[in-house]
Design a protein around this motif. Structure first.
Motif, mmCIF file in Angstrom:
data_model
loop_
_atom_site.group_PDB
_atom_site.id
_atom_site.type_symbol
_atom_site.label_atom_id
_atom_site.label_comp_id
_atom_site.label_asym_id
_atom_site.label_seq_id
_atom_site.Cartn_x
_atom_site.Cartn_y
_atom_site.Cartn_z
ATOM 1 N N ALA A 1 52.484 39.364 29.137
ATOM 2 C CA ALA A 1 53.078 40.611 29.625
ATOM 3 C C ALA A 1 54.566 40.423 29.912
ATOM 4 N N ALA A 2 54.918 39.321 30.546
ATOM 5 C CA ALA A 2 56.328 39.052 30.841
ATOM 6 C C ALA A 2 57.126 38.916 29.546
ATOM 7 N N GLY A 3 56.573 38.225 28.565
ATOM 8 C CA GLY A 3 57.255 38.054 27.284
ATOM 9 C C GLY A 3 57.457 39.369 26.550
ATOM 10 N N LEU A 4 56.523 40.288 26.723
ATOM 11 C CA LEU A 4 56.621 41.602 26.082
ATOM 12 C C LEU A 4 57.358 42.621 26.952
ATOM 13 N N GLU A 5 57.757 42.175 28.150
ATOM 14 C CA GLU A 5 58.467 43.023 29.110
ATOM 15 C C GLU A 5 57.662 44.272 29.461
ATOM 16 N N ILE A 6 56.373 44.048 29.736
ATOM 17 C CA ILE A 6 55.506 45.132 30.191
ATOM 18 C C ILE A 6 54.897 44.737 31.530
ATOM 19 N N GLU A 7 54.514 45.740 32.311
ATOM 20 C CA GLU A 7 53.925 45.487 33.620
ATOM 21 C C GLU A 7 52.505 44.947 33.469
ATOM 22 N N CYS A 8 52.188 43.984 34.275
ATOM 23 C CA CYS A 8 50.858 43.387 34.288
ATOM 24 C C CYS A 8 50.165 43.812 35.581
ATOM 25 N N ILE A 9 48.989 44.412 35.467
ATOM 26 C CA ILE A 9 48.225 44.835 36.633
ATOM 27 C C ILE A 9 46.937 44.021 36.674
ATOM 28 N N ALA A 10 46.785 43.225 37.729
ATOM 29 C CA ALA A 10 45.592 42.393 37.883
ATOM 30 C C ALA A 10 44.453 43.239 38.432
ATOM 31 N N GLU A 11 43.268 43.044 37.889
ATOM 32 C CA GLU A 11 42.089 43.778 38.353
ATOM 33 C C GLU A 11 41.075 42.803 38.924
ATOM 34 N N GLY A 12 40.288 43.285 39.873
ATOM 35 C CA GLY A 12 39.211 42.476 40.417
ATOM 36 C C GLY A 12 39.638 41.493 41.489
ATOM 37 N N ILE A 13 40.708 41.791 42.214
ATOM 38 C CA ILE A 13 41.174 40.892 43.273
ATOM 39 C C ILE A 13 40.215 41.016 44.455
ATOM 40 N N GLU A 14 39.532 39.922 44.770
ATOM 41 C CA GLU A 14 38.537 39.948 45.833
ATOM 42 C C GLU A 14 38.801 38.925 46.931
ATOM 43 N N THR A 15 39.693 37.974 46.708
ATOM 44 C CA THR A 15 39.939 36.930 47.705
ATOM 45 C C THR A 15 41.439 36.724 47.892
ATOM 46 N N PRO A 16 41.835 36.197 49.052
ATOM 47 C CA PRO A 16 43.252 35.869 49.258
ATOM 48 C C PRO A 16 43.756 34.856 48.231
ATOM 49 N N GLN A 17 42.901 33.951 47.805
ATOM 50 C CA GLN A 17 43.297 32.952 46.809
ATOM 51 C C GLN A 17 43.629 33.604 45.467
ATOM 52 N N GLN A 18 42.845 34.596 45.084
ATOM 53 C CA GLN A 18 43.134 35.312 43.840
ATOM 54 C C GLN A 18 44.442 36.077 43.942
#
Length: 75
Positions: free
Chosen positions: A14-31
Motif C-alpha cells: 500500500a505504501a509503495g502504491l501510495e494508497i491508504e491501508c486500513i487494517a481489519e480485525g484488530i482485537e488486541t493491543p498487540q495487533q
C-alpha cells in the motif's frame, strides 16, 4: 509469524502504491501496535468498537462533534 509477515507485506505494498491501508480485525493491543509499526494509520475491529446501526453511528458522530468533546484552547 506468518500473519505478521502478511500484514507487513500488505502495508508495504500500500505504501509503495501510495494508497491508504486500513487494517481489519484488530482485537488486541498487540495487533494495534503491530499495524501502527507498519505505518497503517486506519483500522477497525472489536478492540476499537463493535458494529452499530446507521442511527447509532450518526448519534456517535454528533456526540463527538459536540463542544464538550473539542479540545480546550491554551488561552
Amino acid at each position: 509469524h506468518r500473519r505478521e509477515l502478511i500484514a507487513r507485506t500488505i502495508a508495504n505494498l500500500a505504501a509503495g502504491l501510495e494508497i491508504e491501508c486500513i487494517a481489519e480485525g484488530i482485537e488486541t493491543p498487540q495487533q494495534l501496535e503491530m499495524i501502527s509499526r507498519f505505518g497503517c494509520t486506519a483500522g477497525q475491529g472489536y478492540m476499537l468498537g463493535y458494529p452499530m446501526s446507521l442511527e447509532q453511528a450518526i448519534a456517535l458522530i454528533k456526540e463527538r462533534a459536540s463542544p464538550s468533546h473539542l479540545p480546550r484552547s491554551a488561552a
